[in-house]
Enzyme design. Structure first.
Site, short mmCIF file in Angstrom:
data_model
loop_
_atom_site.label_atom_id
_atom_site.label_comp_id
_atom_site.label_asym_id
_atom_site.label_seq_id
_atom_site.Cartn_x
_atom_site.Cartn_y
_atom_site.Cartn_z
N SER A 84 0.80 -1.23 0.00
CA SER A 84 0.00 0.00 0.00
C SER A 84 0.82 1.28 0.00
O SER A 84 0.30 2.34 -0.35
CB SER A 84 -0.95 0.02 1.20
N LYS A 108 0.49 4.67 6.78
CA LYS A 108 -0.05 5.49 5.70
C LYS A 108 0.57 6.89 5.76
O LYS A 108 1.27 7.24 6.70
CB LYS A 108 -1.59 5.63 5.82
#
Length: 240
Positions: free
Chosen positions: A52, A121
């Protein structure tokens, strides 16, 4: 007298060995203590389990995280942060749990945390920001300012910085996060139906990733892309 004299070298040798072992034990204990204190208060190590955050972070990379963020130093737009799953973000995993020895090393900070309850993230919006996508050129905007994001990966055939549209205002004390690999990241966009509505409370943030320390051929400092967010804070101030 001759026997006493002959025993002296042996006693001296035993004393020397015992002294060495004593010093070695002290060094090991101090090393573990220092590592534990660093892990508890300052720096913690994590590994990257998914795609990701590619290409910034790849699978099995190791990162060091500054735990002074956000408790002492405020979190900033562009920071790569590690946070505890707010609930429902992570899918169940079938990977083998760490051994007892590995768990011990992780607990004292001598090995990267491989537990599957943390998420990595990039912060796109902080409290009070309006984050939306996409503008006419397919870019994410923050407070109306379009972002030039050199770090993102967009899969072949796509031109937009996000596969879905969104328009949110970040609550105070929370952040909006997205993965750099935009079409392979289950981030704030895809968790808006969860209780937290996709926002990550700052209280859940473990810290800011500041260096990629493994593998050695990818050793690098993880800088914040300041230029990407130029004008965003000013736009926020004028809109208030």
């Amino acid at each position: 007298m001759r026997e006493a004299a002959s025993d002296a070298p042996r006693r001296g040798a035993r004393s020397g060995i015992l002294g060495f072992l004593r010093d070695l034990v002290i060094i090991v204990v101090v090393a573990f203590l220092v590592s534990f204190l660093l892990k508890t208060f300052l720096v913690r190590s994590f590994y990257i389990p998914s795609q990701s955050m590619e290409q910034t972070l790849k699978v099995d990379d190791r990162i060091l995280v500054n735990q002074l963020v956000p408790k002492v130093v405020s979190v900033k737009r562009g920071d790569i942060v590690v946070f505890k799953d707010p609930g429902g973000w992570l899918l169940p995993t079938s990977t083998n749990p760490p051994t007892s020895f590995e768990s011990f090393l992780q607990s004292v900070g001598l090995a990267a945390d491989t537990s599957h309850e943390y998420v990595v993230k990039r912060v796109i919006g902080v409290g009070g920001d309006r984050v939306a996508c996409c503008d006419a050129e397919g870019r994410v905007t923050v407070n109306g300012v379009p972002l030039d994001e050199p770090y993102i990966v967009i899969q072949e055939g796509e031109t937009r910085a996000s596969g879905i549209d969104f328009d949110v205002t970040v609550p105070e004390g929370s952040v909006w996060v997205m993965g750099d690999n935009r079409y392979q990241s289950k981030d704030s966009r895809y968790n808006q139906e969860q209780p937290g509505k996709g926002f990550v409370p700052e209280d859940e943030i473990v810290g800011r990733a500041f260096v990629r320390n493994w593998p050695l051929d990818r050793l690098t400092w993880l800088d914040r892309p300041e230029s990407t967010f130029t004008g965003v804070e000013q736009a926020k101030a004028t809109s208030e």
